[in-house]
Design an enzyme around this catalytic site. Structure first.
Site, PDB file in Angstrom:
ATOM      1  N   SER B 125     -22.540  63.778 -28.567  1.00 32.22           N
ATOM      2  CA  SER B 125     -23.292  63.344 -29.730  1.00 32.22           C
ATOM      3  C   SER B 125     -24.716  62.954 -29.397  1.00 32.22           C
ATOM      4  CB  SER B 125     -22.564  62.185 -30.410  1.00 32.22           C
ATOM      5  OG  SER B 125     -22.640  61.038 -29.602  1.00 32.22           O
ATOM      6  N   LYS B 163     -24.814  56.305 -31.210  1.00 32.17           N
ATOM      7  CA  LYS B 163     -25.736  56.962 -32.154  1.00 32.17           C
ATOM      8  C   LYS B 163     -27.018  56.160 -32.288  1.00 32.17           C
ATOM      9  CE  LYS B 163     -22.861  60.172 -33.785  1.00 32.17           C
ATOM     10  NZ  LYS B 163     -21.689  59.663 -34.479  1.00 32.17           N
TER      11      LYS B 163
END
Lengths: 206, 206
Positions: B125, B163
DNA sequence: TAATTTGTTTTCTTTTTGTTCTCTTTTTCT
DNA sequence: AGAAAAAGAGAACAAAAAGAAAACAAATTA
């Protein structure tokens, strides 16, 4: 980051490795014997530097208890200390010619059991391999590498870079940057001196 | 912890090693003989120090019982072993619920002076931010973050991810992956629990 | 009871140890 | 080569630790 001189590092390593061998905290005279020194006063300066760096617990006042290692340095598993930090990689000098700027604590997982040193990356040549400007890289000192490894290469004795190495033969070799906007070059083996191979990488977001 | 002097340590070690050799608790004079001392009064001071440290059982009044050893061994310092290594980030559990797998020594430059822990990254990610599958990340434990920081976020109490965080308001917040093939999502603040903020990253090439 | 052992306290001297200083030598950097 | 930093030797000093010896009281032993 703590900056130690070479002798301080030696003494610290001795203390760390031999902490368990002392029945109680050793005195300066006792340590002098083990370290081959003749003067307490000289050792005293080094010990004070280690205390100042937080690596050794201070003498307990004047109760002549001697030196005790601090907790963090007793870590069994990932104990790590003291790879020479040489500077930035764009220095354009052979590694051997570079002086150790300081020492940097590096986790075991990021180094090998061969001699290693730490460089700070300057430039974007390996950005697509996840190595960014300002990152630290742990380099195993070697003069040869396998194709596909990331090496510190000194080109024409003037420029040090971090690149993939590939297609090595007796006539040529290829240095490949990991950056779309830069292109690979082919060199004669005599032009290129391998200074080491990448074994670890670190980045700070602070 | 009480710091013993050298002589106190020697005497304590002798008592510990020879406790079984005495038919009953030895007197000070008897111990003086074994220890090569000429004065009871001198030994007395040392014994009292050991009693004070809780390492030796006190004399039983004046009934000439002498010294009895306690079962207790010399208290050892509790050692810290660097930062707790908690596991992989895709575990899908709150960090607090995870147990420390091991400890990992981390360079000072990669951590803060707040509580930190280490996670291993699972997944891609954050690949465009130079954080790859298998990398270790150093996380400062916090429940809030500034826009643009990289956070460990627990979504709907089920999924933990790394994130970028952005556009935080009382009504929403955005979690942005650094991966072209993945898209950002917007959440209600209640859905997202911030577990920490990225302060360092490490990778091994071995 | 008298003598002896034992823990306890006190006073004194010696040794060890941390600390500071000055000076010389060696290493490192420019 | 020259300057600066690091390393080391050695002396000197004060405080702490260690030890010796004497003295005393309580308990044990003879």
């Amino acid at each position: 980051m703590t900056v130690l001189t070479r002798r301080q590092t030696e003494i610290y390593n001795y203390l760390r490795d031999n902490a368990d061998n002392f029945v109680c905290a050793p005195s300066l005279d006792e340590l002098c014997g083990h370290l081959g020194m003749a003067s307490r006063g000289s050792l005293y300066k080094h010990i004070m530097a280690l205390i100042n760096a937080g690596l050794v617990e201070p003498f307990t006042g004047n109760k002549q208890a001697g030196v005790r290692l601090t907790i963090q340095d007793q870590a069994e598993d990932e104990l790590a200390f003291g790879l020479p930090f040489i500077g930035t990689i764009a220095a354009g000098k052979p590694i051997e010619a570079l002086e150790t700027v300081s020492y940097m604590s590096v986790p075991d997982a990021l180094k090998t059991n061969k001699p290693c040193y730490v460089l700070q990356v300057k430039g974007e040549s390996m950005i697509d391999a996840g190595i960014y400007d300002g990152d630290w890289v742990v380099i195993e000192q070697r003069d040869h590498a396998r194709n596909g490894e990331i090496v510190v290469a000194l080109i024409d004795n003037s420029e040090a870079t971090l690149k993939f190495i590939d297609q090595q033969s007796s006539e040529k070799l290829m240095l490949v940057p990991a950056n779309e906007s830069m292109s690979a070059f082919t060199y004669h083996p005599e032009q290129v001196q391998i200074q080491g191979v990448l074994v670890g990488q670190m980045r700070s977001y602070r």
